[in-house]
Design a protein around this motif. Sequence first.
Motif, short mmCIF file in Angstrom:
data_model
loop_
_atom_site.label_atom_id
_atom_site.label_comp_id
_atom_site.label_asym_id
_atom_site.label_seq_id
_atom_site.Cartn_x
_atom_site.Cartn_y
_atom_site.Cartn_z
N ALA A 1 40.45 10.95 36.05
CA ALA A 1 40.97 9.66 36.54
C ALA A 1 41.99 9.06 35.57
CB ALA A 1 39.81 8.69 36.75
N TYR A 2 41.97 9.50 34.32
CA TYR A 2 42.83 8.88 33.30
C TYR A 2 43.89 9.79 32.71
CZ TYR A 2 39.40 5.16 33.42
OH TYR A 2 38.58 4.15 33.84
N ILE A 3 43.74 11.08 32.86
CA ILE A 3 44.65 12.02 32.21
C ILE A 3 45.34 12.86 33.28
CG2 ILE A 3 44.82 13.93 30.57
CD1 ILE A 3 42.31 12.88 29.22
N PRO A 4 46.67 13.03 33.19
CA PRO A 4 47.39 13.86 34.16
C PRO A 4 46.96 15.33 34.12
CG PRO A 4 48.91 12.53 32.84
CD PRO A 4 47.55 12.38 32.23
N LEU B 1 45.67 21.98 29.80
CA LEU B 1 45.72 22.37 28.39
C LEU B 1 44.33 22.23 27.76
CD1 LEU B 1 47.54 23.22 26.01
CD2 LEU B 1 47.93 20.78 25.59
N LEU B 2 43.64 21.13 28.05
CA LEU B 2 42.28 20.91 27.56
C LEU B 2 41.35 22.02 28.03
CD1 LEU B 2 40.04 19.05 26.28
CD2 LEU B 2 39.86 18.02 28.54
N THR B 3 41.48 22.42 29.28
CA THR B 3 40.64 23.48 29.82
C THR B 3 40.91 24.80 29.09
OG1 THR B 3 40.65 22.37 31.96
CG2 THR B 3 39.90 24.66 31.93
N GLY B 4 42.17 25.10 28.84
CA GLY B 4 42.52 26.30 28.09
C GLY B 4 41.93 26.29 26.70
N ILE B 5 42.02 25.14 26.03
CA ILE B 5 41.43 25.02 24.70
C ILE B 5 39.91 25.16 24.77
CG2 ILE B 5 41.05 23.39 22.79
CD1 ILE B 5 43.94 22.34 23.40
N ALA B 6 39.30 24.57 25.78
CA ALA B 6 37.84 24.68 25.94
C ALA B 6 37.43 26.14 26.12
CB ALA B 6 37.39 23.85 27.13
N PHE C 1 31.02 21.81 27.67
CA PHE C 1 32.38 21.36 27.39
C PHE C 1 33.39 22.06 28.31
CE2 PHE C 1 36.25 21.69 24.64
CZ PHE C 1 36.60 20.36 24.69
N ALA C 2 33.25 23.37 28.44
CA ALA C 2 34.17 24.13 29.30
C ALA C 2 34.04 23.72 30.76
CB ALA C 2 33.92 25.63 29.14
N ILE C 3 32.84 23.51 31.24
CA ILE C 3 32.65 23.11 32.63
C ILE C 3 33.16 21.69 32.85
CG2 ILE C 3 30.94 22.68 34.46
CD1 ILE C 3 31.55 25.69 33.81
N GLY C 4 32.99 20.81 31.88
CA GLY C 4 33.55 19.46 31.97
C GLY C 4 35.06 19.49 32.07
N ALA C 5 35.69 20.34 31.27
CA ALA C 5 37.15 20.46 31.33
C ALA C 5 37.59 21.04 32.67
CB ALA C 5 37.65 21.33 30.18
N LEU C 6 36.88 22.06 33.15
CA LEU C 6 37.19 22.64 34.46
C LEU C 6 36.99 21.62 35.57
CD1 LEU C 6 37.96 25.21 36.06
CD2 LEU C 6 35.52 25.65 36.25
N ALA C 7 35.94 20.83 35.48
CA ALA C 7 35.68 19.79 36.47
C ALA C 7 36.83 18.78 36.49
CB ALA C 7 34.36 19.09 36.18
N ALA C 8 37.36 18.45 35.33
CA ALA C 8 38.46 17.49 35.25
C ALA C 8 39.73 18.05 35.88
CB ALA C 8 38.73 17.12 33.79
N GLY C 9 39.97 19.32 35.69
CA GLY C 9 41.21 19.92 36.18
C GLY C 9 41.17 20.42 37.60
N GLY D 1 41.75 31.33 28.66
CA GLY D 1 42.22 30.14 27.95
C GLY D 1 43.69 30.22 27.60
N ILE D 2 44.13 31.37 27.14
CA ILE D 2 45.54 31.55 26.79
C ILE D 2 46.42 31.41 28.03
CG2 ILE D 2 47.23 33.28 26.01
CD1 ILE D 2 45.01 34.25 24.04
N VAL D 3 46.00 32.00 29.13
CA VAL D 3 46.77 31.89 30.38
C VAL D 3 46.91 30.42 30.80
CG1 VAL D 3 46.71 32.40 32.86
CG2 VAL D 3 46.29 34.22 31.21
N LEU D 4 45.81 29.67 30.73
CA LEU D 4 45.85 28.26 31.10
C LEU D 4 46.77 27.45 30.18
CD1 LEU D 4 42.22 27.43 32.20
CD2 LEU D 4 44.28 27.42 33.60
N ILE D 5 46.73 27.76 28.91
CA ILE D 5 47.59 27.05 27.95
C ILE D 5 49.06 27.36 28.24
CG2 ILE D 5 48.28 26.95 25.51
CD1 ILE D 5 45.24 27.21 24.85
N ILE D 6 49.36 28.62 28.50
CA ILE D 6 50.73 29.01 28.82
C ILE D 6 51.19 28.30 30.09
CG2 ILE D 6 52.15 30.94 29.63
CD1 ILE D 6 50.57 32.71 27.62
N MET D 7 50.33 28.24 31.09
CA MET D 7 50.68 27.54 32.33
C MET D 7 50.88 26.04 32.09
SD MET D 7 48.13 29.59 34.95
CE MET D 7 48.13 28.29 36.14
N ALA D 8 50.01 25.46 31.27
CA ALA D 8 50.12 24.01 30.99
C ALA D 8 51.40 23.67 30.24
CB ALA D 8 48.90 23.54 30.21
#
Length: 188
Positions: A61-64, A70-75, A119-127, A177-184
């Motif tokens: 709700a607060y972060i684009p 990027l957070l999901t990739g890091i997670a 943490f990873a599921i929370g990041a995935l849920a956000a994205g 994670g690397i793929v998600l970071i590259i995409m982000a």
Amino acid sequence: MDALVPAFIIALLAEFGDRTQLLAMALGDRYRRSGAVIAGIALAAILNMAIAGAIGMEIAAYIPHRPVQLLTGIALILAASGVAFRVKAPPTVETWRLGAFLSSAGAFFILAFGDKTQFAIGALAAGSGYPWLAAAGGAAGVTVANVPAAILGERWPQVAPLRWARIAAGILLGLAGIVLIIMALQIG
């Protein structure tokens, strides 16, 4: 399905050979009631992943989208690094007198609260835009990953090549994670 299946796979990979499996083994051996142990693990996984889904929904709700990606990739990379390192023994539950179900639910909830999978599921849920599907997939993945450990107990490491499974899981989570970071970052 955009969140359910990826969450299931992430949780399954992140939990394989983890402290939670060592706990499931110990609980299975102590109580010799694998059904009650699995039910307790499932309840704890549902609660922990519901918390992850709720936090992910709040973050979204607060972060684009790109920073969340990027957070999901890091997670995922953090989860991969957590999978790669040697696992410490879980806390002992020998003195708990709550029975198989409550001891399993309580110990598993405490051990898994705030861990790499949550943490990873929370990041995935956000994205994903589907936080409750991510939570459901994560809870199912955690539960499925721990079923053989609860049933087989101390025999589980003899049946499953845990070291190689941890290495493979770490590589897969790290690559995702690397793929998600590259995409982000829109590299390439």
